[in-house]
Design an enzyme around this catalytic site. Structure first.
Site, PDB file in Angstrom:
ATOM      1  N   ARG A 170      39.952  59.344 -94.364  1.00  0.00           N
ATOM      2  CA  ARG A 170      39.079  59.593 -95.516  1.00  0.00           C
ATOM      3  C   ARG A 170      39.734  59.063 -96.789  1.00  0.00           C
ATOM      4  NH1 ARG A 170      36.629  65.470 -95.937  1.00  0.00           N
ATOM      5  NH2 ARG A 170      35.258  64.337 -97.383  1.00  0.00           N
ATOM      6  N   CYS A 229      41.087  67.658-102.522  1.00  0.00           N
ATOM      7  CA  CYS A 229      40.673  67.348-101.150  1.00  0.00           C
ATOM      8  C   CYS A 229      39.229  66.889-101.223  1.00  0.00           C
ATOM      9  CB  CYS A 229      40.866  68.551-100.235  1.00  0.00           C
ATOM     10  SG  CYS A 229      39.976  70.035-100.766  1.00  0.00           S
TER      11      CYS A 229
END
Length: 277
Positions: A177, A235
């Site tokens: 990611r 995050c």
């Protein structure tokens, strides 16, 4: 303030009758059945915590997918869990190495509670020790705690933009990611320019307990964390970043949370996006 509590210490508290508020934060991205998992089996006396409903406000592009909860609503929720005083002993856990439970740990610490712990290894460690489990729901008497806010450092989107070289920004998401190879949820793939990839799962050993302080210090040193200067963590939406902050605290390093995280940053067309390792 001790971040972790091991299963033997929790078991000893339970058998000796010491007051402990035990909270089960069963949640993971893509699994909406946390409450069902809790009803199936949980540590005796644990109250279920609904992360989406109780530990967040409603999602909004301007704030991200999991904004911090409204303080008044969070105080009422904490009372429903049976918390009465800022010095009540609270232990949070999940079944994923505390990747979700750390959000509750951070919120209660931010609210001024002085004895909030993560159960090291969570439900995995409890089961491995052979201790009993229960099904169904738990009920506790309504508490009366008065919560504050602001005890933990936070950086907002503008703070991240202004931080520059003075702010070491850690990205707690999975490497794929961070690099932009894979993005299952948010509108853009990649990472905030200048951030360093620091997957939160690397804070854990194979048994889902946290690595010892010395190992965590070595890990963060390799990422450029020197123990001085400003460190912030993000995050996808501010959930697992709290786990990284807990790991940094175990290592003796203070760090700020960027609550909006990638879900907020990536929703802004005017902000730059980096890809690659």
């Amino acid at each position: 303030m001790k971040t972790l509590m091991d299963v033997q210490t929790l078991r000893d508290r339970m058998t000796s009758g010491l007051q402990t508020v035990l909270l089960d934060v069963r949640w993971s991205l893509g699994d909406p059945h946390g409450h069902g998992h809790y009803r199936s089996s949980h540590i005796p006396g644990a109250m279920y915590v609904d992360l989406e409903e109780q530990l967040c406000s409603r999602p909004a592009p301007a704030l991200g997918r999991h904004p911090l909860p409204d303080p008044d609503a969070f105080q009422e929720t904490a009372r429903q869990w049976g918390i009465n005083r800022p010095d009540d002993v609270v232990v949070a856990y999940d079944d994923s190495g505390n990747l979700a439970a750390a959000r509750l740990w951070w919120l209660l610490r931010d609210a001024g509670l002085r004895s909030v712990h993560l159960l090291d290894g969570g439900l995995t460690a409890w089961r491995a020790a052979g201790y009993e489990l229960e099904g169904g729901e738990e009920q506790h008497c309504l508490g009366s705690v008065e919560l504050g806010r602001g005890a933990m450092p936070v950086v907002d989107l503008d703070g991240v933009r202004r931080g520059g070289e003075d702010l070491l920004l850690l990205d707690a998401r999975a490497p794929e990611r961070f690099s932009g190879e894979y993005e299952p949820v948010d509108s853009k793939a990649g990472h905030i320019p200048g951030a360093r990839s620091a997957p939160t799962t690397d804070n854990l050993r194979a048994d889902k307990t946290f690595r010892p302080p010395a190992e965590l210090r070595e890990r963060f040193a390799r990422l450029g964390v020197a123990g001085t200067g400003s460190v912030a963590v993000y995050c996808g939406s501010g959930i697992t970043a709290a786990h990284e902050i807990a790991a940094l605290e175990i290592a003796g390093i203070p760090a700020a949370l960027y609550p909006g995280s990638w879900s907020q940053w990536s929703s802004r067309p005017d902000l730059p996006v980096a890809t690659g390792a």
